[in-house]
Structure formats: C-alpha cells, structure tokens
Design a protein around this motif. Structure first.
Motif, PDB file in Angstrom:
ATOM      1  N   HIS A 135       0.837  -1.195   0.000  1.00  0.00           N
ATOM      2  CA  HIS A 135       0.000   0.000   0.000  1.00  0.00           C
ATOM      3  C   HIS A 135       0.873   1.246   0.000  1.00  0.00           C
ATOM      4  O   HIS A 135       2.091   1.151   0.177  1.00  0.00           O
ATOM      5  CB  HIS A 135      -0.957   0.006   1.197  1.00  0.00           C
ATOM      6  N   VAL A 136       0.238   2.384  -0.207  1.00  0.00           N
ATOM      7  CA  VAL A 136       0.918   3.677  -0.206  1.00  0.00           C
ATOM      8  C   VAL A 136       0.222   4.559   0.822  1.00  0.00           C
ATOM      9  O   VAL A 136      -1.000   4.579   0.910  1.00  0.00           O
ATOM     10  CB  VAL A 136       0.864   4.364  -1.588  1.00  0.00           C
ATOM     11  N   GLU A 137       1.021   5.278   1.597  1.00  0.00           N
ATOM     12  CA  GLU A 137       0.490   6.240   2.560  1.00  0.00           C
ATOM     13  C   GLU A 137       1.036   7.621   2.222  1.00  0.00           C
ATOM     14  O   GLU A 137       2.132   7.737   1.683  1.00  0.00           O
ATOM     15  CB  GLU A 137       0.904   5.874   3.988  1.00  0.00           C
ATOM     16  N   VAL A 138       0.264   8.643   2.560  1.00  0.00           N
ATOM     17  CA  VAL A 138       0.703  10.011   2.303  1.00  0.00           C
ATOM     18  C   VAL A 138       0.488  10.858   3.549  1.00  0.00           C
ATOM     19  O   VAL A 138      -0.488  10.692   4.269  1.00  0.00           O
ATOM     20  CB  VAL A 138      -0.043  10.631   1.094  1.00  0.00           C
ATOM     21  N   GLY A 143       1.742  23.778   1.727  1.00  0.00           N
ATOM     22  CA  GLY A 143       2.720  24.846   1.890  1.00  0.00           C
ATOM     23  C   GLY A 143       4.062  24.389   2.437  1.00  0.00           C
ATOM     24  O   GLY A 143       5.033  25.139   2.391  1.00  0.00           O
ATOM     25  N   THR A 144       4.138  23.164   2.951  1.00  0.00           N
ATOM     26  CA  THR A 144       5.420  22.716   3.531  1.00  0.00           C
ATOM     27  C   THR A 144       5.958  21.410   2.963  1.00  0.00           C
ATOM     28  O   THR A 144       7.061  21.021   3.297  1.00  0.00           O
ATOM     29  CB  THR A 144       5.322  22.569   5.066  1.00  0.00           C
ATOM     30  N   GLY A 145       5.205  20.703   2.141  1.00  0.00           N
ATOM     31  CA  GLY A 145       5.725  19.490   1.527  1.00  0.00           C
ATOM     32  C   GLY A 145       4.892  18.262   1.824  1.00  0.00           C
ATOM     33  O   GLY A 145       3.893  18.304   2.530  1.00  0.00           O
ATOM     34  N   SER A 146       5.356  17.150   1.249  1.00  0.00           N
ATOM     35  CA  SER A 146       4.641  15.879   1.353  1.00  0.00           C
ATOM     36  C   SER A 146       5.620  14.747   1.594  1.00  0.00           C
ATOM     37  O   SER A 146       6.805  14.852   1.272  1.00  0.00           O
ATOM     38  CB  SER A 146       3.874  15.585   0.055  1.00  0.00           C
ATOM     39  N   ALA A 147       5.085  13.656   2.118  1.00  0.00           N
ATOM     40  CA  ALA A 147       5.857  12.420   2.284  1.00  0.00           C
ATOM     41  C   ALA A 147       4.968  11.266   1.839  1.00  0.00           C
ATOM     42  O   ALA A 147       3.860  11.085   2.351  1.00  0.00           O
ATOM     43  CB  ALA A 147       6.283  12.234   3.736  1.00  0.00           C
ATOM     44  N   PHE A 148       5.443  10.524   0.855  1.00  0.00           N
ATOM     45  CA  PHE A 148       4.742   9.346   0.364  1.00  0.00           C
ATOM     46  C   PHE A 148       5.556   8.117   0.760  1.00  0.00           C
ATOM     47  O   PHE A 148       6.766   8.071   0.535  1.00  0.00           O
ATOM     48  CB  PHE A 148       4.598   9.396  -1.157  1.00  0.00           C
ATOM     49  N   SER A 149       4.887   7.132   1.343  1.00  0.00           N
ATOM     50  CA  SER A 149       5.550   5.899   1.770  1.00  0.00           C
ATOM     51  C   SER A 149       4.939   4.724   1.030  1.00  0.00           C
ATOM     52  O   SER A 149       3.729   4.501   1.079  1.00  0.00           O
ATOM     53  CB  SER A 149       5.393   5.694   3.277  1.00  0.00           C
ATOM     54  N   LEU A 150       5.805   3.981   0.340  1.00  0.00           N
ATOM     55  CA  LEU A 150       5.420   2.783  -0.402  1.00  0.00           C
ATOM     56  C   LEU A 150       5.807   1.574   0.435  1.00  0.00           C
ATOM     57  O   LEU A 150       6.991   1.413   0.774  1.00  0.00           O
ATOM     58  CB  LEU A 150       6.137   2.763  -1.754  1.00  0.00           C
ATOM     59  N   PHE A 151       4.843   0.743   0.796  1.00  0.00           N
ATOM     60  CA  PHE A 151       5.081  -0.446   1.606  1.00  0.00           C
ATOM     61  C   PHE A 151       4.859  -1.691   0.754  1.00  0.00           C
ATOM     62  O   PHE A 151       3.773  -1.878   0.198  1.00  0.00           O
ATOM     63  CB  PHE A 151       4.108  -0.503   2.788  1.00  0.00           C
ATOM     64  N   ILE A 152       5.890  -2.530   0.653  1.00  0.00           N
ATOM     65  CA  ILE A 152       5.805  -3.786  -0.094  1.00  0.00           C
ATOM     66  C   ILE A 152       6.240  -4.909   0.849  1.00  0.00           C
ATOM     67  O   ILE A 152       7.289  -4.803   1.497  1.00  0.00           O
ATOM     68  CB  ILE A 152       6.711  -3.761  -1.357  1.00  0.00           C
ATOM     69  N   PRO A 153       5.446  -6.000   0.929  1.00  0.00           N
ATOM     70  CA  PRO A 153       5.798  -7.083   1.854  1.00  0.00           C
ATOM     71  C   PRO A 153       7.171  -7.696   1.544  1.00  0.00           C
ATOM     72  O   PRO A 153       7.533  -7.870   0.379  1.00  0.00           O
ATOM     73  CB  PRO A 153       4.690  -8.128   1.640  1.00  0.00           C
ATOM     74  N   ILE A 154       7.879  -8.028   2.596  1.00  0.00           N
ATOM     75  CA  ILE A 154       9.173  -8.695   2.471  1.00  0.00           C
ATOM     76  C   ILE A 154       8.947 -10.109   1.970  1.00  0.00           C
ATOM     77  O   ILE A 154       8.015 -10.790   2.393  1.00  0.00           O
ATOM     78  CB  ILE A 154       9.918  -8.720   3.823  1.00  0.00           C
ATOM     79  N   SER A 155       9.818 -10.550   1.061  1.00  0.00           N
ATOM     80  CA  SER A 155       9.765 -11.912   0.565  1.00  0.00           C
ATOM     81  C   SER A 155      10.585 -12.806   1.492  1.00  0.00           C
ATOM     82  O   SER A 155      11.781 -12.587   1.658  1.00  0.00           O
ATOM     83  CB  SER A 155      10.341 -11.974  -0.863  1.00  0.00           C
ATOM     84  N   PHE A 156       9.948 -13.788   2.097  1.00  0.00           N
ATOM     85  CA  PHE A 156      10.662 -14.666   2.999  1.00  0.00           C
ATOM     86  C   PHE A 156      11.187 -15.909   2.301  1.00  0.00           C
ATOM     87  O   PHE A 156      11.851 -16.720   2.898  1.00  0.00           O
ATOM     88  CB  PHE A 156       9.770 -15.055   4.191  1.00  0.00           C
ATOM     89  N   GLU A 157      10.861 -16.056   1.024  1.00  0.00           N
ATOM     90  CA  GLU A 157      11.380 -17.170   0.231  1.00  0.00           C
ATOM     91  C   GLU A 157      12.168 -16.584  -0.932  1.00  0.00           C
ATOM     92  O   GLU A 157      11.689 -15.736  -1.639  1.00  0.00           O
ATOM     93  CB  GLU A 157      10.237 -18.010  -0.310  1.00  0.00           C
ATOM     94  N   GLU A 158      13.387 -17.081  -1.112  1.00  0.00           N
ATOM     95  CA  GLU A 158      14.190 -16.601  -2.251  1.00  0.00           C
ATOM     96  C   GLU A 158      14.643 -17.775  -3.069  1.00  0.00           C
ATOM     97  O   GLU A 158      14.774 -18.853  -2.647  1.00  0.00           O
ATOM     98  CB  GLU A 158      15.407 -15.814  -1.756  1.00  0.00           C
TER      99      GLU A 158
END
Length: 158
Positions: A135-138, A143-158
């Motif tokens: 998901h993405v959060e904002v 007037g002072t800026g933005s922060a966007f956070s992209l969350f992607i699940p960690i892969s526990f199998e490689e």
C-alpha cells in the motif's frame, strides 16, 4: 486494467530506488532539486515485478521533484517497517491541500481531474502497490511538503 501481466521475482527495492533516482537526475538538476538517498544495509528482497515497482517509485520521485520548490530537497529512504520494506519519498515542496488527500488515489476514475492537469502517476502507484500486496500512505501539509511511503511485503522465500 490494461496493464500487462506482472512478472514476480525476488527484487531489491533499494536497487530500484537508486535506478529511479538515476533516471530522473536530469529533471532534478534542471529544477535545482537535491535528491538525497539512504537505505539500511542488507535490506531483504520483496517478491515483485521490478519494472512495475520501478515505475511506481519513479512516479513518487517525479512528483516530489515536479512539485518541489526550485532549489528544494527530496529525501528518499528505504528501510524495514514490520514485515514490509518501506520506501519513503519526502519533499520540501508545495504540499497537498487537505481536501485533495481524500481523493488522491481515485483520480484515475475522475475525468475532470485530467482537465485540471492531474496525472495518473499516483493512482498507478497505488494500483501497483496493491498488486504487490502493499500500500501507499501520504502525509502532507499544504505549503510545507509531502511524504509518500510505499510499503511492499518482504519476501521470505528466495
């Protein structure tokens, strides 16, 4: 809905972020926007489509540069947050008005937003994140800026 099928492989989100920064370096230089990058060492992989995730990151970075002040700063950081890799793009730009935050992800379905010059980058980023189980959060203050956070699940199998 018209996007090609995703090709999920283990990928390093921090490498995709560095690539996106390189791809948009000319734009940042033209606007005299400094892009700072940091990542914790040894980040685990995510299961994802590298091209699609790079596109999502580039949309966030592109907006942070485009809507920044001349001579502003964009900070990109990559770390672990719970069971996710979190890529955060923070800018010192104009920010978003409170009423825009509620419909930010829906603009792809709103033809009037195209007339106002709104792009499809954020809705596409939202779609790509969701397709990866993330998901993405904002956070933004007009007037002072933005922060966007992209969350992607960690892969526990490689």
């Amino acid at each position: 809905q018209r996007r090609s099928a995703f090709d999920f492989q283990p990928v390093h989100l921090d490498e995709l972020a560095r690539n996106a920064i390189r791809n948009l370096r000319t734009m940042a230089e033209a606007r005299r926007v400094r892009v700072d990058y940091s990542a914790i060492p040894g980040l685990p992989t995510v299961l994802g489509d590298g091209d699609q995730l790079r596109e999502a990151i580039q949309h966030l970075l592109h907006n942070a540069i485009k809507f920044n002040r001349i001579g502003g700063t964009v900070t990109v950081s990559c770390g672990v947050h719970g069971g996710h890799i979190c890529l955060r793009v923070t800018d010192s730009g104009v920010g978003l008005a409170e009423d825009r935050l509620a419909t930010l992800w829906d603009e792809i379905n709103q033809p009037q937003s195209r007339a106002l010059g709104a792009g499809l980058g954020l809705p596409l980023t939202h779609f790509i994140a969701a397709a990866h189980g993330g998901h993405v959060e904002v956070e933004s203050v007009y007037g002072t800026g933005s922060a966007f956070s992209l969350f992607i699940p960690i892969s526990f199998e490689e």
